[in-house]
Scaffold this active site. Structure first.
Site, PDB file in Angstrom:
ATOM      1  CG  LEU A 135      15.012 -32.167  30.360  1.00 18.68           C
ATOM      2  CD1 LEU A 135      15.664 -32.725  29.108  1.00 18.68           C
ATOM      3  CD2 LEU A 135      15.942 -31.169  31.044  1.00 18.68           C
ATOM      4  N   GLY A 184      15.043 -34.145  22.739  1.00 24.10           N
ATOM      5  CA  GLY A 184      15.197 -34.495  24.156  1.00 24.10           C
ATOM      6  C   GLY A 184      16.435 -33.812  24.723  1.00 24.10           C
ATOM      7  CE  LYS A 186       8.540 -38.944  32.946  1.00 20.26           C
ATOM      8  NZ  LYS A 186       9.628 -37.969  33.042  1.00 20.26           N
ATOM      9  CG  ASP A 213      20.450 -42.410  31.382  1.00 16.35           C
ATOM     10  OD1 ASP A 213      20.534 -42.327  32.608  1.00 16.35           O
ATOM     11  OD2 ASP A 213      19.430 -42.110  30.759  1.00 16.35           O
ATOM     12  CG  ASP A 249      51.823 -47.466  58.817  1.00 13.69           C
ATOM     13  OD1 ASP A 249      51.583 -47.646  60.018  1.00 13.69           O
ATOM     14  OD2 ASP A 249      50.937 -47.490  57.924  1.00 13.69           O
TER      15      ASP A 249
HETATM   16  C1  GDG Z   1      15.098 -38.766  31.428  1.00 14.44           C
HETATM   17  C2  GDG Z   1      14.853 -38.618  32.920  1.00 14.44           C
HETATM   18  C3  GDG Z   1      15.689 -36.283  32.777  1.00 14.44           C
HETATM   19  C4  GDG Z   1       7.917 -35.387  25.467  1.00 14.44           C
HETATM   20  N1  GDG Z   1       6.787 -35.582  24.812  1.00 14.44           N
HETATM   21  C5  GDG Z   1       6.935 -35.070  23.571  1.00 14.44           C
HETATM   22  C6  GDG Z   1       8.212 -34.550  23.485  1.00 14.44           C
HETATM   23  N2  GDG Z   1       8.815 -34.761  24.667  1.00 14.44           N
HETATM   24  C7  GDG Z   1      10.184 -34.362  24.988  1.00 14.44           C
HETATM   25  C8  GDG Z   1      10.157 -33.207  25.946  1.00 14.44           C
HETATM   26  C9  GDG Z   1      11.463 -33.367  26.698  1.00 14.44           C
HETATM   27  C10 GDG Z   1      11.698 -34.870  26.666  1.00 14.44           C
HETATM   28  O1  GDG Z   1      10.852 -35.407  25.666  1.00 14.44           O
HETATM   29  C11 GDG Z   1      11.301 -35.522  27.989  1.00 14.44           C
HETATM   30  O2  GDG Z   1      12.285 -35.244  28.918  1.00 14.44           O
HETATM   31  P1  GDG Z   1      12.074 -35.396  30.492  1.00 14.44           P
HETATM   32  O3  GDG Z   1      13.251 -34.836  31.168  1.00 14.44           O
HETATM   33  O4  GDG Z   1      10.834 -34.688  30.893  1.00 14.44           O
HETATM   34  O5  GDG Z   1      11.827 -36.956  30.819  1.00 14.44           O
HETATM   35  P2  GDG Z   1      12.460 -38.427  30.428  1.00 14.44           P
HETATM   36  O6  GDG Z   1      12.140 -38.782  29.038  1.00 14.44           O
HETATM   37  O7  GDG Z   1      11.916 -39.351  31.440  1.00 14.44           O
HETATM   38  O8  GDG Z   1      14.045 -38.294  30.552  1.00 14.44           O
HETATM   39  C12 GDG Z   1      14.539 -37.164  33.249  1.00 14.44           C
HETATM   40  C13 GDG Z   1      16.023 -36.568  31.326  1.00 14.44           C
HETATM   41  O9  GDG Z   1      16.278 -37.940  31.113  1.00 14.44           O
HETATM   42  C14 GDG Z   1      17.256 -35.788  30.875  1.00 14.44           C
HETATM   43  O10 GDG Z   1      18.354 -36.042  31.696  1.00 14.44           O
HETATM   44  O11 GDG Z   1      15.287 -34.928  32.901  1.00 14.44           O
HETATM   45  O12 GDG Z   1      14.361 -37.026  34.630  1.00 14.44           O
HETATM   46  O13 GDG Z   1      13.768 -39.442  33.321  1.00 14.44           O
HETATM   47  O14 GDG Z   1      12.512 -32.733  26.029  1.00 14.44           O
HETATM   48  O15 GDG Z   1      10.055 -32.024  25.201  1.00 14.44           O
HETATM   49  N3  GDG Z   1       8.677 -33.953  22.376  1.00 14.44           N
HETATM   50  C15 GDG Z   1       7.844 -33.879  21.315  1.00 14.44           C
HETATM   51  N4  GDG Z   1       6.602 -34.406  21.352  1.00 14.44           N
HETATM   52  C16 GDG Z   1       6.094 -34.989  22.441  1.00 14.44           C
HETATM   53  O16 GDG Z   1       4.956 -35.461  22.441  1.00 14.44           O
HETATM   54  N5  GDG Z   1       8.269 -33.282  20.215  1.00 14.44           N
END
Ligand code: GDG
Length: 744
Positions: free
Chosen positions: A381, A31, A283, A144, A503
């Site tokens: 991301l 992540g 989403k 966060d 003042d």
């Molecule tokens: C929060 C905020 C902000 C997802 N499915 C799989 C998988 N992932 C990984 C992705 C990505 C991460 O999880 C998801 O990141 P996002 O940014 O899209 O969304 P949130 O989880 O909601 O994160 C968001 C983030 O924090 C960072 O500041 O961007 O807006 O909501 O890296 O690749 N990874 C694997 N399998 C999956 O099925 N391996």
């Protein structure tokens, strides 16, 4: 900045999983947060504090101790939370209160006092864990919405620690945020950080607006003073570990997956659309499925020629809104497939599970279109990862304008996810986009992503934090600390003729919304009376207030009074008000109506009319509106003002129209030029007092009651500190008054 970095987030970068042999072992989590902070965590000495994720496994006390030991060996500090608190803190306040409200879903938001209490307790547990490892000089970076109270808890326990806070989700507008019963506590919780980061400038604006409207804190370009400390809020868009994704598709494991996916394509030449996310109502999954349904309806030629691969990772399954979303998605997928599927084509391939990293990157690399259409998303991301995996420079991204990432990825096909027609149109354009256009758009976005990576994001945040700390150090160099205060008191005690110019609003008393509510309390009056009673001391209140108010408040004390920023001076010996120069107040009739019109159009503002000046106060107004009105008033009055020898002067949330050349500096001149004073103290808090600081003799003790850039030699943080300084002078000044009580 400090030597060591302590990273704090809800979860640690490791969790407990099982190896292929069934043995328990630590697994690395993925992540954005982990990719951004990972390299920093690996630097010698740095530690990560977080909730120990036992991966849903039942552990005995001995097994838990082993798990902890493994985490500690990986420079992690586990926080353990009892089951009840964990539920209230995580499922409750974090994910059923803050998450929905901050994403603009008040209908899913619960407001449970018990959850809030659990959230507070767990934030306290995190604080204890941080303090157990923190050493002087460390920097703490808190991440966060789960930990919004932590900056203030750390600040209270360890005032000198450098603290950064980053919010990974959107910060909602004021109208939404104010629904929270605990809104003030949450703002105050984060404000103790030195730097507060958000993904986009919109979230920064919303945060600053809530600080202003709920707490009354003004800011200047994101900088504000909170409890005498300079704090900054700014935008830092999180990137990804670009090389990791870019190279992943080339790795043998992923390449093998890519081959398999291509071979499995149902029809040669058919196309794939992909979406990947946690199954979360933010989403926009049902909206996307409905749009896909409409797409197949309107463009039958694409039937059997396009597949939507929908990867929905199970998430927060204990929360009711997620359970009903799961049902809705299941039904929509079933209904689309039931309606359009043929014996050799299934329109939606639905995976309700997490996929391993190599398959994820293979899916990115082989999908013609990526659909990232959240209804609201702090950053997102996934869209960045998709682009990084497109080694061939091809592919097309359909991106929601509600995701923070849109600000950086203008070359995507940007859509409003609520607009079904626009979604259908974007799907069609993406599927039909010529390869040259794909490469042109994708390569422009790739260049940006390769430059502003997650690592760069972390570096920039820490560099900005360092900047805030250096700014604080410069300001603090001015602070009138115990040593200088002692020297000031000694100089006062030894002097034979002293001048004290003070003042009033913001210097001796804090600001209040209604100017007439700021009358001096008995303690303050007794304090001033005692200093002024010493015949060797001349004390004057130098204010922007009208002379009637000053007379009512201080007329019974032996103090000099200067009203309307120097227009009037009360002579104690002559017992009368003296006008600084012959003036004509007829101009007021010409501008009064204009100002009154602005009062009517600006709820919360008031007009104060004095003998020779007029003040438009906007302390109780919304910040944005007031800023706009100040510009409008200036432009409406600037011509008339110049004609009539007037000036428009901005004070602390007040715009004053007054004759040119009349200011506190020139009003104080007759005292400043008297060489017989061997001690001078001049104190004030706002821009109008800077005139006194500028014109005071070099050896005067000039004190600004706000720790911000000033012409004064010293600063104090607030009126309470000013009073305490005056108490010292009172004690040194008039021994014959000893024993008199009531000095506060
Ligand atoms: C929060 C905020 C902000 C997802 N499915 C799989 C998988 N992932 C990984 C992705 C990505 C991460 O999880 C998801 O990141 P996002 O940014 O899209 O969304 P949130 O989880 O909601 O994160 C968001 C983030 O924090 C960072 O500041 O961007 O807006 O909501 O890296 O690749 N990874 C694997 N399998 C999956 O099925 N391996």
């Amino acid at each position: 900045m400090g030597d060591r970095l302590i990273i704090v987030s809800n979860r640690l970068p490791y969790r407990l999983g099982r190896g292929e042999d069934g043995e328990r072992k630590l697994e690395h989590s993925s992540g954005g947060l982990v990719s951004g902070m990972g390299p920093l965590h690996e630097r010698h000495g740095n530690v990560w504090v977080g909730w120990a994720d036992e991966g849903g496994q039942e552990l005995s006390a001995r097994e838990r101790a082993e798990f902890d030991a493994q985490l500690v060996a990986h420079d992690c500090v586990p926080v353990h939370v009892c089951e009840e608190d964990a539920h209230g803190y995580y499922d409750g306040f974090s994910n059923s209160t803050l998450w929905p409200l901050f994403h603009g879903f008040p209908q899913y938001t619960s407001f449970e006092e018990a959850d809030w209490e659990a959230y507070r307790r767990v934030n306290e547990r995190f604080c204890e864990a941080v303090l157990s490892v923190a050493r002087p000089g460390d920097t703490v970076w808190v991440h966060d919405y789960h930990l919004m109270l932590l900056p203030s808890l750390i600040r209270k326990a360890s005032p000198q620690t450098a603290i950064g806070f980053f919010l990974h989700i959107p910060f909602p507008d004021y109208e939404t945020f104010r629904m929270l019963p605990w809104r003030q506590e949450l703002l105050l919780g984060t404000l103790s950080a030195d730097l507060i980061g958000f993904h986009t400038y919109d979230y920064v604006r919303h945060f600053l607006s809530s600080c202003r409207r709920l707490l009354g804190y003004d800011n200047h370009l994101g900088h504000f003073l909170f409890e005498g400390r300079s704090t900054q809020a700014d935008a830092f868009p999180l990137g990804i570990d670009y090389d990791r994704f870019h190279n992943a598709a080339l790795e043998p494991k992923a390449a093998c997956q890519i081959e398999r996916i291509r071979a499995d394509r149902e029809r040669p030449g058919s196309k794939t659309m992909l979406s990947v996310e946690r199954l979360d109502y933010t989403k926009g999954i049902p909206e996307r499925l409905r749009a896909f349904d409409a797409f197949l309806q309107r463009h039958p030629s694409w039937r059997e020629n396009v597949v939507l691969k929908l990867v929905a990772v199970p998430s927060r399954e204990g929360v009711a809104s997620y359970q009903s979303l799961k049902r809705e998605v299941d039904e929509l997928v079933g209904s689309i497939n039931g309606r359009y599927a043929t014996s050799d084509w299934t329109p939606v391939e639905y995976y309700y599970r997490s996929v391993p990293f190599d398959l994820l990157t293979a899916l990115y690399a082989t999908s013609d279109v990526m659909l990232v259409t959240p209804l609201r998303d702090g950053m997102n991301l996934v869209c960045k990862e998709y682009l990084a995996c497109r080694g061939d420079g091809g592919g097309a991204l359909v991106l929601s304008e509600m995701a923070g990432a849109t600000y950086e990825l203008h070359e995507a096909l940007v859509v409003n996810p609520f607009d079904r027609d626009a979604m259908v149109e974007a799907m069609l354009r993406a599927l039909e986009m010529p390869p040259d256009e794909q490469r042109c758009r994708v390569s422009a976005m790739q260049k940006r992503l390769a430059r502003y990576t997650a690592g760069k994001w972390a570096e920039e945040f820490l560099a900005a934090l360092d900047g805030v700390l250096r700014h604080q150090a410069r300001l603090n160099a001015h602070l009138l600390g115990p040593t200088s205060s002692r020297r000031l008191q000694e100089a006062f005690a030894q002097a034979s003729k002293r001048l004290v110019l003070l003042d009033y609003d913001g210097t001796l008393v804090p600001f209040v919304d209604e100017p007439s509510d700021a009358a001096p309390d008995d303690g303050l009056k007794a304090l001033i009376a005692r200093i002024a009673a010493d015949p060797a001391t001349t004390l004057a209140i130098v204010s922007g207030r009208d002379k009637e108010t000053l007379m009512e408040w201080f007329g019974d004390l032996p103090v000099g009074l200067v009203a309307e920023h120097g227009l009037w001076r009360y002579s104690v010996s002559q017992r009368q008000w003296l006008l600084r120069e012959p003036l004509d107040g007829a101009w007021k009739d010409r501008i009064r109506q204009t100002l009154l019109d602005f009062v009517d159009r600006t709820p919360g503002s008031i007009l104060e009319e004095k003998d020779y000046s007029m003040a438009w106060h906007y302390r109780a107004c919304s910040n944005e509106l007031a800023e706009r009105r100040v510009i409008e008033i200036k432009s409406a009055l600037s011509g008339v003002a110049a004609d009539m020898g007037l000036m428009l002067m901005e004070g602390n949330r007040v715009l004053e129209v007054k004759p040119v050349h009349v200011d506190k500096g020139s009003a104080a001149h007759h005292w400043f030029r008297d060489p017989s004073y061997d001690f001078m103290l001049v104190a004030g808090d706002d821009v109008t007092d800077e005139d006194m600081f500028r014109t005071a003799p070099e050896n005067a003790w000039t004190v600004k009651v706000r720790n911000e850039p000033t012409q004064a030699r010293y600063a104090l943080k607030n009126p309470a500190e000013m009073r305490s300084l005056l108490r010292g002078l009172a004690e040194a000044s008039a021994p014959r008054f000893e024993g008199r009580s009531g000095i506060m």
